[in-house]
Design a protein around this motif. Sequence first.
Motif, PDB file in Angstrom:
ATOM      1  N   UNK A  58      11.386   3.328   1.464  1.00  0.00           N
ATOM      2  CA  UNK A  58      10.826   2.990   0.497  1.00  0.00           C
ATOM      3  C   UNK A  58       9.360   2.874   0.478  1.00  0.00           C
ATOM      4  N   UNK A  59       8.183   3.382  -0.396  1.00  0.00           N
ATOM      5  CA  UNK A  59       6.984   3.002  -0.164  1.00  0.00           C
ATOM      6  C   UNK A  59       6.788   1.430   0.243  1.00  0.00           C
ATOM      7  N   UNK A  60       5.865   1.007   0.962  1.00  0.00           N
ATOM      8  CA  UNK A  60       5.604  -0.275   1.277  1.00  0.00           C
ATOM      9  C   UNK A  60       4.742  -0.992   0.234  1.00  0.00           C
ATOM     10  N   UNK A  61       5.401  -0.744  -0.970  1.00  0.00           N
ATOM     11  CA  UNK A  61       4.703  -1.681  -2.283  1.00  0.00           C
ATOM     12  C   UNK A  61       5.717  -2.461  -2.717  1.00  0.00           C
ATOM     13  N   UNK A  62       5.236  -3.709  -3.691  1.00  0.00           N
ATOM     14  CA  UNK A  62       6.302  -4.528  -4.361  1.00  0.00           C
ATOM     15  C   UNK A  62       6.538  -3.795  -5.575  1.00  0.00           C
ATOM     16  N   UNK A  63       7.632  -3.474  -5.841  1.00  0.00           N
ATOM     17  CA  UNK A  63       8.230  -2.931  -7.114  1.00  0.00           C
ATOM     18  C   UNK A  63       8.493  -3.803  -8.046  1.00  0.00           C
ATOM     19  N   UNK A  64       8.472  -3.351  -9.254  1.00  0.00           N
ATOM     20  CA  UNK A  64       8.926  -4.546 -10.288  1.00  0.00           C
ATOM     21  C   UNK A  64      10.089  -5.040  -9.959  1.00  0.00           C
ATOM     22  N   UNK A  65      10.343  -6.267 -10.176  1.00  0.00           N
ATOM     23  CA  UNK A  65      11.765  -6.858  -9.838  1.00  0.00           C
ATOM     24  C   UNK A  65      11.622  -7.499  -8.227  1.00  0.00           C
ATOM     25  N   UNK A  66      10.600  -7.220  -7.528  1.00  0.00           N
ATOM     26  CA  UNK A  66      10.702  -7.338  -6.177  1.00  0.00           C
ATOM     27  C   UNK A  66       9.600  -8.646  -6.185  1.00  0.00           C
TER      28      UNK A  66
ATOM     29  N   UNK B 149       8.352   0.780  10.076  1.00  0.00           N
ATOM     30  CA  UNK B 149       7.386   1.082   8.986  1.00  0.00           C
ATOM     31  C   UNK B 149       6.595   2.261   9.550  1.00  0.00           C
ATOM     32  N   UNK B 150       6.397   3.348   8.863  1.00  0.00           N
ATOM     33  CA  UNK B 150       5.822   4.495   9.202  1.00  0.00           C
ATOM     34  C   UNK B 150       4.652   4.983   8.178  1.00  0.00           C
ATOM     35  N   UNK B 151       4.036   5.862   8.582  1.00  0.00           N
ATOM     36  CA  UNK B 151       2.795   6.116   7.788  1.00  0.00           C
ATOM     37  C   UNK B 151       3.174   7.279   6.652  1.00  0.00           C
TER      38      UNK B 151
ATOM     39  N   UNK C 172       0.946  -1.217  -0.030  1.00  0.00           N
ATOM     40  CA  UNK C 172      -0.121   0.079  -0.159  1.00  0.00           C
ATOM     41  C   UNK C 172       0.924   1.377   0.031  1.00  0.00           C
ATOM     42  N   UNK C 173       0.494   2.222  -0.882  1.00  0.00           N
ATOM     43  CA  UNK C 173       1.210   3.413  -0.752  1.00  0.00           C
ATOM     44  C   UNK C 173       0.830   4.345   0.483  1.00  0.00           C
ATOM     45  N   UNK C 174       0.031   3.957   1.294  1.00  0.00           N
ATOM     46  CA  UNK C 174      -0.203   4.567   2.560  1.00  0.00           C
ATOM     47  C   UNK C 174       0.882   4.376   3.545  1.00  0.00           C
ATOM     48  N   UNK C 175       1.892   3.195   3.254  1.00  0.00           N
ATOM     49  CA  UNK C 175       2.853   3.134   4.299  1.00  0.00           C
ATOM     50  C   UNK C 175       4.207   3.413   3.737  1.00  0.00           C
ATOM     51  N   UNK C 176       5.275   3.581   4.697  1.00  0.00           N
ATOM     52  CA  UNK C 176       6.344   3.538   4.145  1.00  0.00           C
ATOM     53  C   UNK C 176       7.550   2.529   4.949  1.00  0.00           C
ATOM     54  N   UNK C 177       8.502   1.913   4.352  1.00  0.00           N
ATOM     55  CA  UNK C 177       9.350   0.959   4.998  1.00  0.00           C
ATOM     56  C   UNK C 177      10.713   1.486   4.874  1.00  0.00           C
ATOM     57  N   UNK C 178      11.758   1.002   5.910  1.00  0.00           N
ATOM     58  CA  UNK C 178      12.849   1.367   5.788  1.00  0.00           C
ATOM     59  C   UNK C 178      13.602   0.189   5.377  1.00  0.00           C
ATOM     60  N   UNK C 179      14.417   0.116   4.226  1.00  0.00           N
ATOM     61  CA  UNK C 179      15.186  -1.011   3.704  1.00  0.00           C
ATOM     62  C   UNK C 179      16.220  -1.604   4.458  1.00  0.00           C
ATOM     63  N   UNK C 180      16.705  -0.550   5.608  1.00  0.00           N
ATOM     64  CA  UNK C 180      17.783  -1.089   6.208  1.00  0.00           C
ATOM     65  C   UNK C 180      17.317  -1.387   7.683  1.00  0.00           C
TER      66      UNK C 180
END
Length: 290
Positions: free
Chosen positions: A202-210, A149-151, A137-145
Motif C-alpha cells: 500500500x502507498x504509505x499514505x492515509x486513505x479515506x476511512x483510515x 517500508x520501501x521506496x 507520502x507517495x514516495x514510500x510504500x508499506x506492507x500491510x502484513x
Amino acid sequence: MRTRPTLTWTVTAAPVPATTSLDELARAVTGRGVVVLSGAGLSTESGIPDYRGASGTLRRHTPMTYQEFAGSEAARRRYWARSHLGWRTVARAEPNDGHRAVTELRARGYLSGVITQNVDGLHQAAGTPGVVELHGSLDRVVCLDCGRTTSREALDDQLRAANPGFAGVAARVNPDGDVELADEVVREFQLVACAGCSGRLKPDVVFFGENVPPPRVRRCYRLVEAASAMLVLGSSLAVMSGLRFVRSAARAGKPVLIVNQGETRGDPHAAVRVDLPLGRALTELANRLP
C-alpha cells in the motif's frame, strides 16, 4: 532577544469577510512562531489537482477507501494500475512560488513548523525542513502484513518489470496520484507483493476511512500548542484530520489565519481570511516582511 508583539483578536461564530489585502496577515506573521497547515490548494500551481476546489476531482471521482483497498485484491489491482501511471505525474512535479515562499518564511524564522495534508513531497523538495506529513507520502510504500517500508521508486521498477507491455493512457490525474483508466487495461495489470513476506503493498499514505497514526497526531498538537498562531494554506478543512488542529488553536485563543481560494470549514474560527492565489499571496507576504 526579539519579543513577539501582543496580538488581540476577536473570533466569532460568523466568519469574518474574506479579503484580498495582506495587511492583517503580515501583521500576524511578523509576530513569528506561526505554524503552517497546508493543503492541496498549495500544490495546484505545480500541476497537481485538488479535491474540493472549483475544479476539484471529488466532483467527478471517489477516492479509494482503506477498507476497500485492504479487503479486495481487485481494488488493489485497480489502484496500483491507475497509480502506476499517475505517480509519474506527481513525481515530476516541481515546487511552485508558494512552496518556495513557505521555505523562505521558515528560514527567516517567521514559521515555527509546517504540517502538510499533501502527499506530494513538494514542501521538502522546496527545502523546508522538518515537515510533518500528516497524511504520509507517495514516495514510500508499506506492507500491510509485515509493516516493511520501501521506496516508491523501487516499486515502480518492479511494476515496470512485471508489466512490460503496460500501455495505459491516463485520462485525468487525481491528487493522490490516481488516474482514470479503462477497466480492460486494469484487468491485465500484474500486482507486485512484498519482498519480505509476500504481503499486500500500500502507498504509505492515509486513505479515506483510515486513521492518522496517533504519534503523528500528537506531534502536530505539540506544534500547535507551541505556536503563536496557525496559518492555513490552500485547504478546505473539509476533513477532521486537519480541522481538529484549527479548532485546537482557536480554543487556545491563538489566531487562525486562512489563505485559500474559496470558503473553508474552518472559516468560523478564522481571524483573517485571504482569498488569493497561493503563489502570489505568499510571495508578496514574504517580500513585505522585514
